[in-house]
Design a protein around this motif. Structure first.
Motif, PDB file in Angstrom:
ATOM      1  N   ALA A 291       4.224  92.723 -37.717  1.00  0.00           N
ATOM      2  CA  ALA A 291       3.099  92.085 -37.282  1.00  0.00           C
ATOM      3  C   ALA A 291       2.669  92.416 -35.768  1.00  0.00           C
ATOM      4  CB  ALA A 291       3.404  90.470 -37.259  1.00  0.00           C
ATOM      5  N   ALA A 292       3.631  92.908 -35.019  1.00  0.00           N
ATOM      6  CA  ALA A 292       3.383  93.384 -33.512  1.00  0.00           C
ATOM      7  C   ALA A 292       2.692  94.690 -33.620  1.00  0.00           C
ATOM      8  CB  ALA A 292       4.481  93.475 -32.715  1.00  0.00           C
ATOM      9  N   VAL A 293       2.796  95.595 -34.447  1.00  0.00           N
ATOM     10  CA  VAL A 293       2.245  96.946 -34.648  1.00  0.00           C
ATOM     11  C   VAL A 293       0.928  96.639 -34.863  1.00  0.00           C
ATOM     12  CG1 VAL A 293       2.307  99.041 -35.686  1.00  0.00           C
ATOM     13  CG2 VAL A 293       4.401  98.004 -34.721  1.00  0.00           C
ATOM     14  N   GLN A 294       0.817  95.637 -36.036  1.00  0.00           N
ATOM     15  CA  GLN A 294      -0.638  95.538 -36.711  1.00  0.00           C
ATOM     16  C   GLN A 294      -1.629  94.989 -35.856  1.00  0.00           C
ATOM     17  OE1 GLN A 294       0.136  93.168 -40.199  1.00  0.00           O
ATOM     18  NE2 GLN A 294       0.608  94.915 -41.554  1.00  0.00           N
ATOM     19  N   GLN A 295      -1.008  94.057 -34.763  1.00  0.00           N
ATOM     20  CA  GLN A 295      -1.819  93.436 -33.667  1.00  0.00           C
ATOM     21  C   GLN A 295      -2.299  94.292 -32.800  1.00  0.00           C
ATOM     22  OE1 GLN A 295      -2.400  90.221 -34.398  1.00  0.00           O
ATOM     23  NE2 GLN A 295      -3.030  89.406 -32.544  1.00  0.00           N
TER      24      GLN A 295
END
Length: 441
Positions: A291-295
């Motif tokens: 989720a952090a990478v996508q954000q």
């Protein structure tokens, strides 16, 4: 009570921001000290000092305005030429000629020179190898990214994601005329009974498979049902630990479909009349980092268009048009959203999850924003170090004398323009968040 909850949400966001800033500066402080750089101050916030304490050679403190922080490292830039020359009676060389920007450059050099202890001073930032300088400057944004990963991990793996499961929570009594009427329509004597109730499905049943296809959540089950109007389907359900097989024929109801270009059309969809149980489903441990990478990708898409998006925000503020909910926010907007999350009419766990997601997103924004290759941002210092490294490699390839360290004080005029632009954009966003805010609604 609602006002108190709102205030608590704002305070939590201020505390969360302070923690994020503290971790960011710690990401600079730890490698700087590890590499032997002399660090004079570690400060959270700006303005008047509320508290400070000296430990060793470093003064640690908290200031009144929690909108940033800094550490002061000795010798951020190489000494100015005037430091190597004889000083005047007052201990300083003359002021720079050439106007306002030349004076700014000289002031920056003077401030930097005050942190040096002579040409033999080895505990200065500019003397570090290129890779160590990059590590020091990258440490701050990286701490924000890692903090976001932890927050997302708590949210997705510790708390879980609200998911409509395959366990039946409720049944419809009748078949509505359209899918949009299911939530509000009341059954009449002439309405046909809902297929699920007729087939014997009961609240508490768990759908295992439909027509031989295993279903993991309600979305998968719903997709099969909606695509099969008038077709008999075999439901395998689990009830009280035992499995049963039931035959269900979805009724035909009208549904409205919106195409990518915004046009709508009416078609038929299957309807059986079941409502799912919503539960928190814990995600795998890698869901947080993912989720952090996508954000990061989503925020980067906003950052590179930041001037245009801030301009659009200003236009919306003047004209009174609703703002883009995916546009940039100031800390005022983030605090306001945090207050709305805390005051929302929702279970406590939902509100905690909303706050964690908001704080994690803020840290991703800090990570991406600080990597912009412009001074005074961390990315600007990294760009200066990389440029010096390129010059050294170039000199080595062509067997030339090693180049002098890059004097980044020459970029002070550009830095000044960047700072003014950031202040201007920040002011626009603050005003927009006050008078034309993005809300949860």
């Amino acid at each position: 009570m609602e006002i108190l909850a709102f205030v608590i949400g704002v305070v939590l966001m201020v505390v969360g921001l302070a923690v994020s800033i503290a971790l960011h500066e710690l990401g600079h402080l730890w490698p700087a000290k590890k590499f032997g750089v002399r660090v004079g101050q570690y400060m959270i916030g700006f303005g008047p000092t509320l508290w400070s304490r000296r430990r060793g050679e470093t003064q640690y403190g908290v200031k009144a305005i929690p909108l940033g922080g800094y550490i002061s490292m000795a010798g951020m830039y190489p000494p100015s030429p005037s430091l190597r020359q004889a000083q005047g009676p007052g201990g300083r060389s003359g002021r720079a000629a050439g106007g306002f920007f030349a004076t700014m450059v000289q002031d920056a050099r003077d401030a930097n020179d005050e942190t040096l202890r002579g040409d033999d001073d080895t505990r200065v930032f500019y003397r570090l190898p290129i890779h160590k300088r990059i590590i020091v400057m990258l440490g701050g944004p990286l701490m924000n990214f890692l903090f976001a990963v932890v927050l997302f991990a708590i949210l997705f793996t510790g708390i879980g994601v609200q998911t409509a499961t395959t366990t039946v929570a409720r049944l419809s009594e009748c078949v509505p005329s359209t899918t949009s009427a299911t939530a509000t329509s009341e059954c009449t004597a002439s309405d046909p009974a809902a297929p699920a109730a007729t087939a014997g499905i009961e609240p508490g049943d768990t759908i295992v498979s439909i027509d031989g296809e295993p279903v993991a959540d309600f979305a998968e089950a719903s997709e099969i049902i909606r695509s099969s109007p008038g077709q008999q389907l075999t439901f395998v359900i689990e009830r009280d630990g035992a499995t049963e097989t039931l035959q269900v024929t979805p009724a035909r109801v009208e549904t409205t479909v919106t195409a990518a270009d915004g046009t709508t059309s009416t078609t038929e969809a299957g309807f059986v009349g079941i409502g799912p149980t919503v539960e928190y489903v814990k995600q795998p441990i890698w869901a947080g980092p993912q989720a952090a990478v996508q954000q990061v990708g989503a925020v980067a898409g906003i950052i590179w268009q930041l001037p245009a998006k801030v301009w659009n925000t200003a236009v919306d503020l003047v004209t009174g048009q609703p703002r883009d909910p995916n546009g940039p926010l100031s800390i005022v907007g983030a605090g306001r959203l945090s207050g709305e999350v805390a005051a929302a009419d929702a279970p406590v766990l939902n509100r905690v999850g909303g706050f964690l997601q908001l704080l994690a997103s803020l840290n991703i924004a800090l990570f991406v924003f600080n990597l912009i290759p412009l001074l005074p941002l961390d990315g600007g210092h990294i760009a200066v170090a990389l440029w010096e490294g390129i010059k050294r490699v170039w000199a080595k390839l062509f067997r030339r004398p090693p180049p002098k360290p890059v004097d980044a004080t020459k970029l002070v005029p550009l830095t000044f323009v960047v700072v003014i632009a950031l202040i201007g954009m920040g002011a626009v966003l603050v005003l927009a968040d006050l008078f034309n805010p993005v809300t949860l609604g």
